[in-house]
Enzyme design. Structure first.
Site, mmCIF file in Angstrom:
data_model
loop_
_atom_site.group_PDB
_atom_site.id
_atom_site.type_symbol
_atom_site.label_atom_id
_atom_site.label_comp_id
_atom_site.label_asym_id
_atom_site.label_seq_id
_atom_site.Cartn_x
_atom_site.Cartn_y
_atom_site.Cartn_z
ATOM 1 C CG ASN A 190 30.493 28.820 40.215
ATOM 2 O OD1 ASN A 190 30.771 29.609 39.325
ATOM 3 N ND2 ASN A 190 31.334 28.497 41.175
ATOM 4 C CE LYS B 28 38.830 37.727 47.728
ATOM 5 N NZ LYS B 28 39.684 38.823 47.298
HETATM 6 C C1 F6R Z 1 42.598 42.276 42.332
HETATM 7 C C2 F6R Z 1 42.258 40.883 42.436
HETATM 8 C C3 F6R Z 1 42.478 39.979 41.261
HETATM 9 C C4 F6R Z 1 43.018 38.621 41.726
HETATM 10 C C5 F6R Z 1 43.087 37.636 40.547
HETATM 11 C C6 F6R Z 1 43.684 36.314 40.970
HETATM 12 O O1 F6R Z 1 42.353 42.961 43.526
HETATM 13 O O2 F6R Z 1 41.789 40.435 43.446
HETATM 14 O O3 F6R Z 1 43.318 40.548 40.320
HETATM 15 O O4 F6R Z 1 44.274 38.803 42.288
HETATM 16 O O5 F6R Z 1 41.805 37.431 40.031
HETATM 17 O O6 F6R Z 1 42.966 35.733 42.007
HETATM 18 P P1 F6R Z 1 43.584 34.621 42.935
HETATM 19 O O7 F6R Z 1 44.677 35.234 43.722
HETATM 20 O O8 F6R Z 1 42.447 34.161 43.786
HETATM 21 O O9 F6R Z 1 44.097 33.548 42.028
#
Ligand code: F6R
Length: 594
Positions: free
Chosen positions: A98, A589
């Protein structure tokens, strides 16, 4: 991005049960293709497929060691050849990866010159090939892995298998070891939900470290796990951490999709977010009050929470804060000093843009406070203070419950800075009590509204003050899950250009509350006068609205609630348009690449 799951077991485990199921749990990290491998006699059995893992299952196969991967393509198109695992030329070393190997071309050129033939277009394939190269020159597997990890540049989590040995390493991408002492099994995975059904005891592997899982020859009691600094080759002591998540939180239960389950969970998660250690909140409040320059940074949804923070701190704490997109933050490095305080807001704690930003802040001596959901994530290890969101695992690729948890924590901090922590917590807890009513009373309405909007090409959303970040976040939810173009604006902005796009029937979602209603509704009138179809999200109905979604007034906690009906609308738009709400196209994600 990309999910890894591997195991090493004393008595053997079912590959289908652990690897295939584990990949299903990790699919939110990437779903272009998947694959797995396990030893079969003196050969390695490999399975690779393009597309989502869906309801794939293989025949039960018991193995003592196995390795699997779900891919989000970076180098090389989506194809079976490019799907992981990748093999060394002699098919003995099997690797999943990854991240991105930045110097792969240079490494590949070297290996090609040495006569190693490549079978894929990926950057990953240089890893098993390099491991074989070192083994061919007489090194054992562990040493070959160590030398290969020192050769590759970039961010990576790698797991390599050879005969009965498993070696994992990380540099910038997550890798965690699950320890099931009772059954004598070890798991290596990108994220805890992959093996949570079997153990909640974990060892977080840090950047620059490798874990070696091998047979315990005498006495043959269980496989042995050893840890090393892979640059120095010296052993590292690690600690087992018990994590609080349970497997039900990582499963869909009676829900069709994680997205709706996680929207529903906001009934509990908003309240859980403000259940924090008072001393920690006081220390962070002191840091804010003593700082010279406070920044809130994040990406995507988390950035929208930061934007809401600027309004909340301004109104509640009368305190100016700076808000910057994580990917743009390194450009502000010149303004950072030892007196700067940086809030890093992130669900995963693994977003590459954010980690890069934090590293640049740390170089300048700034202090870091994270607002984060995933315990043990890279961000938690880089921060001076961690405020955990307590939202439980968020499996749907879209952020829903994590957004409202972030908002609840930010609102609480603003109250704490105003010297009114308890009052703030009460306001938030009171708002949280409205969540079941917002969800249950509006579901039918929102489904009906989604029916009306599902074939539209554009949806506009407007809001002023803290309803503006809600408009941006609502637009992001709609477009990423239903693929309908949606754009959010501050109420006053539309007339500066975008109003040209309003025509007969163009849907516009108007987000307003008692503080913003007067002005936002005049902007709604401007849209209606040009034929716009006006959907009001407010605590009060108004004759301007062609459609009304009621959200009870919750004062300073309004922004926590206003987004919820739009999350539900986005969900129904996706379902009605046959889009998968949990795994929208092209997304993953944890965005662990820059
Ligand atoms: C939208 C979404 C993304 C995340 C972004 C940041 O639904 O999930 O825009 O918010 O990739 O991710 P984190 O919060 O994990 O840093």
């Amino acid at each position: 991005m990309c999910g890894i799951i591997a195991f090493k077991s004393l008595n053997g485990l079912d590959v289908n049960e652990i690897i295939v199921k584990g990949l299903k749990r990790l699919e939110y990290r990437g779903y272009d293709s998947f694959g797995f491998a396990y030893p079969s006699g003196s050969e390695v059995e490999i399975m690779k497929k393009v597309g989502k893992i869906g309801d794939f299952s293989s025949e039960p196969v018991i193995a003592k060691i196995a390795i699997g991967h779900t891919r989000w393509a970076t180098h090389g198109k989506v194809s079976e050849a490019n799907a992981h695992p990748h093999l060394s030329q002699n098919n003995k070393v099997v690797v999943v990866h990854n991240g991105i190997i930045e110097n792969f071309q240079e490494l590949k050129d070297f290996l090609v010159k040495k006569g190693y033939a490549f079978r894929s277009e990926t950057d990953t394939e240089v890893i098993p090939q390099y491991m074989q190269f070192f083994m061919d020159s007489g090194k054992d597997f562990k040493e070959a892995c160590r030398l290969a990890f020192n050769k590759i540049e970039g961010s990576f989590a790698v797991v390599a298998m050879n005969n009965n040995e498993l070696v994992g390493a990380r540099n910038g991408s997550p890798l965690v070891l699950g320890v099931d002492e009772k059954n004598k099994n070890y798991f290596l995975a990108s994220d805890v939900p992959a093996f949570l059904e079997f153990t909640n005891k974990v060892i977080y592997i840090d950047d620059g470290e490798m874990a070696v899982l091998k047979e315990n020859s005498s006495p043959k009691t269980s496989p042995k796990a050893e840890f090393f600094d892979y640059a120095a080759g010296s052993p590292v002591k690690k600690q087992i951490v018990e994590i609080k998540w349970n497997i039900e939180q990582a499963e869909k239960g009676d829900y069709e999709h994680f997205m709706m389950k996680e929207i529903d969970e906001q009934k509990f998660t908003i309240k859980a977010a403000v259940q924090q250690d008072k001393n920690l909140i006081q220390k962070i409040t002191d840091e804010i009050n003593n700082a010279f320059g406070v920044f809130f940074i994040g990406a995507g949804t988390s950035y929208h929470a930061c934007l809401a923070a600027s309004y909340l701190f301004s109104h509640i704490a009368k305190r100016h804060i700076n808000v910057v997109l994580a990917s743009e933050f390194p450009n502000y490095e010149e303004f950072l000093t030892e007196k700067t305080l940086v809030f890093a807001v992130s669900q995963s704690g693994e977003t590459a843009d954010l980690l890069e930003a934090i590293k640049s802040a740390k170089r300048k001596g700034a202090k870091i406070v994270s607002i984060v959901n995933v315990m043990g994530s890279t961000l938690t290890r880089l921060s001076d203070y961690n405020i955990m969101m307590n939202a439980g695992p968020e499996i749907c690729v879209l952020s829903t419950k994590s957004y409202t948890s972030q908002l609840a924590i930010i609102t609480m901090l603003a109250y704490s800075c105003a010297g009114k922590l308890e009052e703030g917590k009460q306001i938030i807890s009171k708002a949280a009590k409205f969540v079941p009513e917002i969800i249950d009373d509006n579901k039918k309405n929102l489904k009906e509204l989604a029916m009306r909007l599902k074939d539209r090409h554009d949806i506009f959303l407007i809001g002023r003050n803290s309803d503006f970040p809600t408009a941006l976040e609502g637009a992001l939810k709609i477009k990423e899950v239903s693929y309908i173009h949606a754009e959010g604006f501050a109420g006053g902005e539309l007339k500066h250009g975008t109003i040209a796009l309003i025509e007969e029937g163009t849907p516009a979602i108007i987000i307003s509350d008692s503080r913003t209603r007067k002005q936002t509704l005049s902007n709604a009138m401007e849209i209606k006068a040009r034929g716009g179809f006006i959907i009001g999200v407010d605590s009060e109905n108004n004759e301007i609205f062609d459609y009304f979604i009621k959200v009870p007034e919750a004062g300073a906690a309004n922004s926590i609630l206003m987004i919820i009906p739009i999350q539900i609308l986005a969900y129904y738009l996706a379902v009605l348009r046959n889009c998968d709400p949990d795994k929208p196209r092209n997304l993953a994600k944890s965005v662990t690449v820059k």
